[in-house]
Design an enzyme around this catalytic site. Structure first.
Site, PDB file in Angstrom:
ATOM      1  N   GLU A   1     -32.837  30.475  22.999  1.00  0.00           N
ATOM      2  CA  GLU A   1     -31.479  30.842  22.568  1.00  0.00           C
ATOM      3  C   GLU A   1     -31.036  30.017  21.358  1.00  0.00           C
ATOM      4  O   GLU A   1     -31.030  28.782  21.427  1.00  0.00           O
ATOM      5  CB  GLU A   1     -30.506  30.628  23.739  1.00  0.00           C
TER       6      GLU A   1
ATOM      7  N   ASP B   1     -40.235  22.506  37.254  1.00  0.00           N
ATOM      8  CA  ASP B   1     -39.955  23.787  37.891  1.00  0.00           C
ATOM      9  C   ASP B   1     -38.464  24.129  37.723  1.00  0.00           C
ATOM     10  O   ASP B   1     -37.610  23.624  38.452  1.00  0.00           O
ATOM     11  CB  ASP B   1     -40.337  23.681  39.376  1.00  0.00           C
TER      12      ASP B   1
ATOM     13  N   LYS C   1     -23.543  27.836  33.358  1.00  0.00           N
ATOM     14  CA  LYS C   1     -24.648  28.354  32.532  1.00  0.00           C
ATOM     15  C   LYS C   1     -24.786  27.483  31.277  1.00  0.00           C
ATOM     16  O   LYS C   1     -25.895  27.152  30.843  1.00  0.00           O
ATOM     17  CB  LYS C   1     -24.387  29.822  32.160  1.00  0.00           C
TER      18      LYS C   1
HETATM   19  P1  NAD Z   1     -48.245  17.613  43.649  1.00  0.00           P
HETATM   20  O1  NAD Z   1     -48.703  18.501  44.730  1.00  0.00           O
HETATM   21  O2  NAD Z   1     -49.080  17.563  42.428  1.00  0.00           O
HETATM   22  O3  NAD Z   1     -48.077  16.150  44.284  1.00  0.00           O
HETATM   23  C1  NAD Z   1     -47.875  15.011  43.516  1.00  0.00           C
HETATM   24  C2  NAD Z   1     -49.158  14.190  43.521  1.00  0.00           C
HETATM   25  O4  NAD Z   1     -49.012  13.122  42.607  1.00  0.00           O
HETATM   26  C3  NAD Z   1     -49.474  13.585  44.874  1.00  0.00           C
HETATM   27  O5  NAD Z   1     -50.826  13.701  45.141  1.00  0.00           O
HETATM   28  C4  NAD Z   1     -49.086  12.136  44.682  1.00  0.00           C
HETATM   29  O6  NAD Z   1     -49.752  11.292  45.573  1.00  0.00           O
HETATM   30  C5  NAD Z   1     -49.452  11.926  43.245  1.00  0.00           C
HETATM   31  N1  NAD Z   1     -48.775  10.822  42.521  1.00  0.00           N
HETATM   32  C6  NAD Z   1     -49.339  10.079  41.550  1.00  0.00           C
HETATM   33  N2  NAD Z   1     -48.488   9.162  41.080  1.00  0.00           N
HETATM   34  C7  NAD Z   1     -47.331   9.341  41.754  1.00  0.00           C
HETATM   35  C8  NAD Z   1     -46.060   8.710  41.691  1.00  0.00           C
HETATM   36  N3  NAD Z   1     -45.818   7.705  40.842  1.00  0.00           N
HETATM   37  N4  NAD Z   1     -45.076   9.185  42.467  1.00  0.00           N
HETATM   38  C9  NAD Z   1     -45.300  10.212  43.307  1.00  0.00           C
HETATM   39  N5  NAD Z   1     -46.488  10.849  43.427  1.00  0.00           N
HETATM   40  C10 NAD Z   1     -47.518  10.405  42.669  1.00  0.00           C
HETATM   41  O7  NAD Z   1     -46.784  17.961  43.163  1.00  0.00           O
HETATM   42  P2  NAD Z   1     -45.406  18.031  43.953  1.00  0.00           P
HETATM   43  O8  NAD Z   1     -44.442  17.259  43.125  1.00  0.00           O
HETATM   44  O9  NAD Z   1     -45.551  17.678  45.397  1.00  0.00           O
HETATM   45  O10 NAD Z   1     -45.035  19.582  43.893  1.00  0.00           O
HETATM   46  C11 NAD Z   1     -44.517  20.146  42.710  1.00  0.00           C
HETATM   47  C12 NAD Z   1     -45.028  21.561  42.545  1.00  0.00           C
HETATM   48  O11 NAD Z   1     -44.709  22.342  43.687  1.00  0.00           O
HETATM   49  C13 NAD Z   1     -44.392  22.237  41.375  1.00  0.00           C
HETATM   50  O12 NAD Z   1     -45.410  22.843  40.606  1.00  0.00           O
HETATM   51  C14 NAD Z   1     -43.501  23.303  42.017  1.00  0.00           C
HETATM   52  O13 NAD Z   1     -43.348  24.416  41.160  1.00  0.00           O
HETATM   53  C15 NAD Z   1     -44.254  23.622  43.260  1.00  0.00           C
HETATM   54  N6  NAD Z   1     -43.550  24.252  44.395  1.00  0.00           N
HETATM   55  C16 NAD Z   1     -42.191  24.394  44.445  1.00  0.00           C
HETATM   56  C17 NAD Z   1     -41.573  24.974  45.547  1.00  0.00           C
HETATM   57  C18 NAD Z   1     -40.064  25.062  45.604  1.00  0.00           C
HETATM   58  O14 NAD Z   1     -39.408  24.459  44.772  1.00  0.00           O
HETATM   59  N7  NAD Z   1     -39.480  25.789  46.553  1.00  0.00           N
HETATM   60  C19 NAD Z   1     -42.364  25.401  46.621  1.00  0.00           C
HETATM   61  C20 NAD Z   1     -43.752  25.218  46.557  1.00  0.00           C
HETATM   62  C21 NAD Z   1     -44.340  24.626  45.463  1.00  0.00           C
END
Ligand code: NAD
Length: 441
Positions: A83, A282, A266
Site C-alpha cells: 500500500e 505469522d 486497520k
Molecule cells: P518452531 O517449531 O520452529 O519452534 C522453535 C524452535 O526454535 C524450537 O525447536 C526451539 O527449541 C528453537 N529455538 C532456538 N533458539 C530459541 C530461542 N532463543 N527461544 C526459543 N526457541 C528457540 O517455531 P514455533 O515458534 O514454535 O512456531 C511458529 C510457526 O508455527 C509459525 O510458522 C506459525 O505460522 C506456525 N503455526 C501457527 C499457528 C497459529 O498461529 N494458530 C498454528 C500452527 C502453526
C-alpha cells in the site's frame, strides 16, 4: 558505532544509494543487502520447501521506516507492504515522536497460551479442582515435552482451568502458559498440549477435545507510549494545539464506535503487519490476536488511544504480539534474516516493541491527516505513482505522469494514460494534451 535511523533526504535518492545508506547506518554489508533481496528474497527451490503446490514466488516492495527510536535506541525498520504511503507515513510520524523523546515500550514475558479442551465432563467444578491440585506435576510433564526450550530458559509457567458450556455440553478449557523465549511458539505449544492432554483427561475423567494454542495471547502484550509536542504537529492551516484537539476527537470517536474503531485499528496494523511480514513472522496470528483483544470486553475498541497532556499529545497502544526471532521459516528466508540483521534486535520482546511502535506511528500519521487536510491528499499523491505504472509508464515517465495527474487533481487510470501520451510527445498515438475532467474517484 552509534546507530541512527535519522537519514534526511533518504526518499529522494536512488534505490542503490538507499542500500548504501542503510548499510552505513546499520553495519549490514551492502552485498548482503543486495543478495538477500534479490528476486524478492526467495528462490523457487526454497519456496517449494515452504508450502505445497508451488509454481513460483510473489514479490512485494521492501522499504524501511526511518526515525524510529524505541526506549532510547534507534532502529532502521524493514517494512514489506503493497500500500502506498504506509512507509512514508510511519517515518514522518516517527520523526514527530522523536521530538518528544521517541517511543517508550514494555513487553510482557513471551508467554503463549496452550488450550486443551476436555469434553464429557460430569462435574466441572470437581474436575477443575483435581486438575489444579495436580498443577505442579502437569507443568513438569509439559516441560518434558519441550526440553530444548526449557534449556534456553523457557518452559511451562502456570496453569488455569476455565469452565465452559451448560450442563448439556459441559466442557473445560485448560490453559497452560508457556514462556517461548524468542520463538513465536505455535508449534512448541501445540506439541506440548498434545503431550499433556491424555493426563488431563484422566485426571478430569473426561475426553480430550482440541489441543492447540490460542491466538488471543493476552499474556504476551506490548505497551507503547509516545508524547508528541504540539508544535511539531502543526500544519500550514492548523496550529499544533488544534491538531491535538482533532486527534483526541478522532480517538474518542473510535472509543465510542466499533465502525470507526475497525478503521482506526486497520491503520495501526498497516505498520505492524508490514514489520511482521518483513521479519518472516505469522501475520494471520498477529491479526487474529489483535482483533480478539480489541473486542475482549464485548465491544470492539481501538487498540490505541490519544489524549492531551499539557502541550503534548500522548498516545498509548496495547495489544498482544506473538513474534519470533527464531523458528518457523524466518531463519530460512533470506529477506527475513536480513530484516532481523538490520533491526539488530537481541530478542523477540524487543522486536515486538519495535513493530508495535511502528503501529502507533502509523496510527498517528493517519489521525493527523484525518484531523487536518483529510487522508486523500497525501495518500492519493503517493497512489498516483501506482496509477502511472498501471497506465504503462516506465522509468522517468512514472514520476512525470504522477506529478501531472496530481496537479490536475485527476488521479485516474484514464488521466494517467492521457498524461503518458503527452509525456511521450506528439509521436505517441492519439496524444490529446489534456487530462480530462477533474475528478477524484
Ligand atoms: P518452531 O517449531 O520452529 O519452534 C522453535 C524452535 O526454535 C524450537 O525447536 C526451539 O527449541 C528453537 N529455538 C532456538 N533458539 C530459541 C530461542 N532463543 N527461544 C526459543 N526457541 C528457540 O517455531 P514455533 O515458534 O514454535 O512456531 C511458529 C510457526 O508455527 C509459525 O510458522 C506459525 O505460522 C506456525 N503455526 C501457527 C499457528 C497459529 O498461529 N494458530 C498454528 C500452527 C502453526
Amino acid at each position: 558505532m552509534t546507530r541512527t535511523s535519522r537519514l534526511p533526504g533518504f526518499y529522494k535518492v536512488s534505490v542503490e544509494e538507499r542500500r548504501a545508506l542503510v548499510s552505513e547506518a546499520t553495519g549490514a554489508d551492502e552485498d548482503e543487502i543486495v543478495r538477500s533481496l534479490e528476486g524478492g528474497g526467495l528462490d523457487e527451490e526454497t519456496a517449494d520447501k515452504f508450502v505445497e503446490n508451488v509454481i513460483g514466488t510473489y514479490g512485494l516492495p521492501y522499504g524501511v521506516a526511518l526515525n524510529v527510536r524505541v526506549n532510547g535506541s534507534d532502529h532502521v525498520v524493514p517494512m514489506v507492504v503493497e500500500e502506498p504511503s504506509v512507509v512514508a507515513a510511519a517515518s514522518n510520524a516517527a520523526r514527530m515522536v522523536r521530538e518528544g523523546g521517541g517511543f517508550t515500550a514494555e513487553a510482557d514475558a513471551p508467554l503463549m497460551t496452550a488450550q486443551v479442551q476436555l469434553t464429557h465432563v460430569r462435574d466441572r467444578a470437581a474436575a477443575k479442582e483435581r486438575i489444579l491440585a495436580s498443577t505442579r506435576a502437569l507443568l513438569e510433564l509439559a516441560d518434558g515435552a519441550i526440553p530444548g526450550l526449557v534449556e534456553r530458559g523457557g518452559g511451562a509457567r502456570d496453569l488455569e482451568v476455565r469452565e465452559l458450556g451448560s450442563d448439556e455440553d459441559a466442557m473445560l478449557a485448560v490453559h497452560v502458559y508457556v514462556d517461548c523465549r524468542d520463538a513465536m511458539g505455535a508449534n512448541l505449544v501445540n506439541g506440548m498440549a498434545e503431550r499433556i492432554a491424555p493426563n488431563l483427561a484422566e485426571i478430569a475423567s473426561a475426553r480430550v477435545g482440541l489441543r492447540i494454542l490460542s491466538n488471543l495471547c493476552d499474556r504476551r502484550c506490548v505497551r507503547i507510549v509516545c508524547r508528541v509536542p504540539a508544535k511539531v504537529l502543526a500544519t500550514e492551516e492548523m496550529s499544533g494545539d488544534e491538531v491535538i484537539d482533532g486527534i483526541v476527537n478522532a480517538s474518542r470517536f473510535a472509543e465510542l464506535d466499533p465502525y470507526r474503531a475497525a478503521t482506526h485499528n486497520k491503520g495501526i496494523m498497516n505498520g505492524i503487519d508490514a514489520v511482521v511480514i518483513a521479519t518472516g513472522n505469522d501475520w494471520r496470528a498477529v491479526e487474529a490476536g489483535a482483533h480478539a483483544f480489541a473486542a475482549r470486553d464485548g465491544q470492539y475498541r481501538p487498540l490505541a488511544t490519544w489524549r492531551r497532556e499539557g502541550d503534548h499529545l500522548v498516545g498509548r497502544l496495547e495489544l498482544p504480539l506473538a513474534l519470533g526471532t527464531v523458528g518457523g521459516t524466518l531463519r530460512v528466508h533470506p529477506a527475513a534474516r536480513l530484516s532481523l540483521r538490520l533491526l539488530a534486535v537481541t530478542n523477540a520482546q524487543e522486536l515486538a516493541t519495535i513493530a508495535a511502535s511502528v503501529g502507533l506511528a502509523s496510527n498517528l500519521a493517519a489521525l493527523r491527516a484525518l484531523a487536518t487536510c483529510g487522508i486523500q491528499r497525501g495518500h492519493m499523491a503517493l497512489h498516483a505513482r501506482s496509477v502511472a505504472l498501471a497506465a504503462g509508464a516506465t522509468g522517468d515517465e512514472v514520476e512525470r505522469v504522477a506529478t501531472m495527474i496530481v496537479e490536475a487533481r485527476n488521479i485516474t487510470l484514464e488521466a494517467a494514460q492521457n498524461a503518458l501520451r503527452v509525456v511521450r510527445g506528439p509521436a505517441a498515438e492519439g496524444a490529446s494534451g489534456t487530462l480530462g475532467e477533474v475528478t477524484l474517484d
